[in-house]
Scaffold this active site. Structure first.
Site, PDB file in Angstrom:
ATOM      1  N   HIS A 278       0.832  -1.213   0.000  1.00 52.91           N
ATOM      2  CA  HIS A 278       0.000   0.000   0.000  1.00 52.91           C
ATOM      3  C   HIS A 278       0.865   1.261   0.000  1.00 52.91           C
ATOM      4  O   HIS A 278       0.543   2.234   0.680  1.00 52.91           O
ATOM      5  CB  HIS A 278      -0.947  -0.001   1.205  1.00 52.91           C
ATOM      6  CG  HIS A 278      -2.057  -0.993   1.115  1.00 52.91           C
ATOM      7  ND1 HIS A 278      -3.221  -0.765   0.416  1.00 52.91           N
ATOM      8  CD2 HIS A 278      -2.177  -2.244   1.624  1.00 52.91           C
ATOM      9  CE1 HIS A 278      -4.024  -1.818   0.513  1.00 52.91           C
ATOM     10  NE2 HIS A 278      -3.404  -2.739   1.235  1.00 52.91           N
ATOM     11  N   ASP A 341      -0.889  -4.997   5.919  1.00 49.59           N
ATOM     12  CA  ASP A 341      -1.872  -5.864   5.265  1.00 49.59           C
ATOM     13  C   ASP A 341      -1.640  -5.936   3.756  1.00 49.59           C
ATOM     14  O   ASP A 341      -1.023  -5.047   3.161  1.00 49.59           O
ATOM     15  CB  ASP A 341      -3.294  -5.371   5.530  1.00 49.59           C
ATOM     16  CG  ASP A 341      -3.555  -3.983   4.964  1.00 49.59           C
ATOM     17  OD1 ASP A 341      -4.605  -3.771   4.348  1.00 49.59           O
ATOM     18  OD2 ASP A 341      -2.692  -3.083   5.154  1.00 49.59           O
ATOM     19  N   GLU A 342      -2.161  -6.977   3.154  1.00 47.60           N
ATOM     20  CA  GLU A 342      -2.218  -7.151   1.703  1.00 47.60           C
ATOM     21  C   GLU A 342      -0.889  -6.849   1.011  1.00 47.60           C
ATOM     22  O   GLU A 342      -0.846  -6.266  -0.072  1.00 47.60           O
ATOM     23  CB  GLU A 342      -3.332  -6.273   1.116  1.00 47.60           C
ATOM     24  CG  GLU A 342      -4.717  -6.673   1.624  1.00 47.60           C
ATOM     25  CD  GLU A 342      -5.817  -5.760   1.110  1.00 47.60           C
ATOM     26  OE1 GLU A 342      -6.891  -6.277   0.776  1.00 47.60           O
ATOM     27  OE2 GLU A 342      -5.609  -4.532   1.076  1.00 47.60           O
ATOM     28  N   ALA A 343       0.211  -7.282   1.644  1.00 42.86           N
ATOM     29  CA  ALA A 343       1.547  -7.071   1.059  1.00 42.86           C
ATOM     30  C   ALA A 343       1.856  -8.202   0.079  1.00 42.86           C
ATOM     31  O   ALA A 343       2.852  -8.923   0.223  1.00 42.86           O
ATOM     32  CB  ALA A 343       2.588  -6.982   2.169  1.00 42.86           C
ATOM     33  N   HIS A 344       1.011  -8.360  -0.933  1.00 43.07           N
ATOM     34  CA  HIS A 344       1.128  -9.493  -1.849  1.00 43.07           C
ATOM     35  C   HIS A 344       2.368  -9.409  -2.730  1.00 43.07           C
ATOM     36  O   HIS A 344       2.828 -10.428  -3.252  1.00 43.07           O
ATOM     37  CB  HIS A 344      -0.129  -9.587  -2.723  1.00 43.07           C
ATOM     38  CG  HIS A 344      -1.404  -9.645  -1.950  1.00 43.07           C
ATOM     39  ND1 HIS A 344      -1.556 -10.417  -0.810  1.00 43.07           N
ATOM     40  CD2 HIS A 344      -2.612  -9.015  -2.129  1.00 43.07           C
ATOM     41  CE1 HIS A 344      -2.782 -10.268  -0.334  1.00 43.07           C
ATOM     42  NE2 HIS A 344      -3.441  -9.419  -1.114  1.00 43.07           N
TER      43      HIS A 344
END
Length: 590
Positions: A278, A341-344
């Site tokens: 993000h 979060d959501e550190a893909h």
């Protein structure tokens, strides 16, 4: 069968005696089931214990004073109460230091409270000549003021002077929260909201005893606060937003203004700087934060999971250190939210490396880390002081359960229950639906202490209602998505679990509608809730008079409400001593 008109005409006391003498007392409640409820039963969040006393009331007048315990704690709450009441009443309501309760006054005292109130609870007592709120801390006094606010007529929320009368029904309240942390999250990164909008939202959520504002200050689409050592983060990284447009950012002075306003509402601000994912707004601002040294373009879409700080560059940790250092110095609260979060786009190994290096930076600058629940999977384990924010849509998350078992506290924000940006239904004009549709009953009907497997009540840090802004552009948008669901989550955080009952809550929630109408708050009129409709215009029916005789259908104005006589009455005051249900409440005046 006995006619109810007899009791109405004879007066409540004599009627009660006749009922007992003739053996009809047991049947009276059924005949009068539609009697107006006490204002104490309308309070949101539900108090631990409330005891109405219909025999008395206290009326705020032009000579009423606000008495406060000497010292800055109570004085600040007294100043807030005066500001709140002067607008609609037009009364001077001077704030006077005094360690005692006084007649014709509202007293805010830091002595004499029941020890059960703790640091955030309060004791409120209303008699014929005074209101007394007691607590052990300013936070408790402030919470008591919010309850007092809901005991007054809905017009107390008006920004202009209304005719009154400003009557507080008699009774007492003993109240304290279930969880110490009751939060609301606001995403100012996807769409930027000016300072005044944030301050207004603070005011609105404070009414429901929310005590923490989690500000999501950075994301792929925008960096929203000045960092003096990295100025392009704000000037370039904050220059746009979802869908395009100018974006914006807060100067450090504006950020301090938000913090000060929150503090005046007994609310702590927790800043969030989401990383290592993000982070496109930062990567676009400074090429050196990218592994290839090339800055990507700014993004205005709502995709997630594609960005990552460069984990193996030393400059990354200088950047993090500078950001944490500058913001920690401006933020008096204990916590700093790292996102996570959501550190893909970050490998598991790199994610572990990043968290291992960044957690000590937060501690070095005197803050305790918070993170979305992905931080629970980091190895080595994050410190047990780290607060894990649970946002999963599934009840089973082994990493979170393991963290709770180690001693980490868990902040409950399940996306399919507490996310205020989810649509109410398929026809909702705003919001998303990736976590499902969340109607008001869905937002209310869950238990923070039993929702996540392996996370019992002792591990729950509190509750928080996140509001992401991909589709929200204005204060009206924010309000529409937050109300009425924010009060539902607030009650889960404040009220005892034993009091949670949807059928009771929806009635109390419906009573908030005239208040929102008077205060100009936009809200979703859920068909699940029996909304009390405010009367449009002023209370222009004749004022109720104790000496007059009223027959069924007669309309009067009293206590900033319109009332209809159900049958003959004389001397029964609408909403207070009308214990036989002789008056029907038609709602508050707008």
């Amino acid at each position: 069968m006995r006619s109810p008109r007899i009791g109405a005409r004879l007066g409540s006391g004599l009627a009660a005696a006749l009922l007992v003498a003739t053996g009809f007392a047991a049947s009276a409640p059924a005949a009068l089931a539609q009697a107006p409820a006490s204002a104490y039963s309308d309070v949101v969040p539900a108090p631990v214990k409330a005891t109405p006393n219909a025999a008395v009331k206290f009326t705020i007048s032009a000579t009423t004073k606000i008495f406060v315990q000497p010292g800055p704690e109570a004085a600040g709450v007294g100043a807030y109460l005066g500001e709140l009441l002067r607008r609609p009443t037009g009364f001077p309501l001077p704030v006077v230091p005094s360690a005692a309760a006084h007649a014709n006054g509202i007293s805010l005292l830091l002595t004499g409270a029941d020890p059960a109130v703790g640091d955030q609870g309060y004791q409120l007592d209303t008699s014929a000549d005074r209101v007394v709120i007691r607590g052990t801390k300013a936070a408790g006094l402030f919470a008591g003021v919010q309850t007092l606010r809901q005991l007054l007529p809905a017009a107390v929320e008006s920004a202009s002077v209304k005719p009154g009368p400003w009557t507080v029904p008699g009774g007492s309240v003993l109240d304290h929260p279930r969880f110490g942390y009751r939060g609301a999250h606001l995403d100012v990164a996807r769409h930027f909201f000016p300072v005044e909008t944030v301050k207004r939202y603070i005011d609105e959520i404070a009414a429901y005893k929310i005590n923490t504002l989690h500000l999501h200050l950075t994301d792929d689409q925008g960096w929203r606060i000045e960092i003096k050592s990295w100025p392009k983060l704000a000037t370039y990284g904050g220059s746009t937003q979802v869908g395009g447009g100018p974006g914006g950012y807060y100067t450090q002075e504006q950020y301090k203004e938000i913090i000060a306003h929150a503090a005046s509402r007994q609310m702590t601000v927790i800043p969030e700087f989401d990383m290592p994912g993000h982070t496109n707004s930062a990567l676009a601002s400074y090429a050196e934060l990218n592994c290839n040294g090339v800055a990507p373009p700014l993004r205005t879409d709502i995709e997630v999971g594609y960005s990552s700080l460069c984990i193996n560059k030393d400059i990354t940790y200088k950047f993090v250190d500078d950001v944490v250092r500058e913001i920690a110095a401006l933020t008096p609260g204990k916590y700093f939210h790292l996102g996570g979060d959501e550190a893909h786009a970050t490998s598991d190994a790199d994610y572990n490396t990043f968290m291992a290096k960044v957690m000590p930076i937060v501690a070095k600058h005197g803050k305790t880390a918070m993170g979305w629940h992905e931080v629970a999977k980091a190895k080595p384990d994050v410190p047990t002081s780290t607060v894990i924010q649970f946002w999963d849509t599934k009840a089973s998350n082994p990493a979170v359960a393991a963290a709770a078992a180690r001693g980490n506290k868990v902040l409950m924000s399940p996306a399919n229950k507490a996310y205020l940006d989810m649509k109410y239904n398929a026809n909702t004009p705003l919001g998303l639906n990736w976590a499902g549709y969340i109607e008001v009953q869905d937002a209310y009907n869950w238990n923070p202490a039993t929702y996540a497997q392996g996370v019992g009540e002792s591990a729950v840090f509190g509750v928080e209602a996140p509001l992401w802004s991909e589709t929200l552009k204005t204060l009206s948008d924010i309000e529409f998505m937050a109300f009425p669901r924010l009060p539902a989550v607030a009650e889960l955080g404040w009220s005892p679990a034993s009091s949670h009952n949807w059928d009771a809550f929806k009635q109390r929630l419906g009573a908030q509608a005239p208040r929102w109408a008077a205060g100009g708050v936009n809200y979703y009129k859920s068909p699940q809730v029996p909304w009390r409709t405010p009367v449009t215009g002023a209370c222009d029916n004749p004022a109720w008079a104790a000496t007059s005789v009223y027959t069924g259908g007669a309309l009067v104005s009293h206590g900033n409400h319109e009332w209809r006589a159900r049958w003959w009455t004389r001397g029964d005051e609408p909403g207070t001593t009308g214990s036989w249900g002789v008056w029907e409440d038609l709602g508050a005046c707008a």
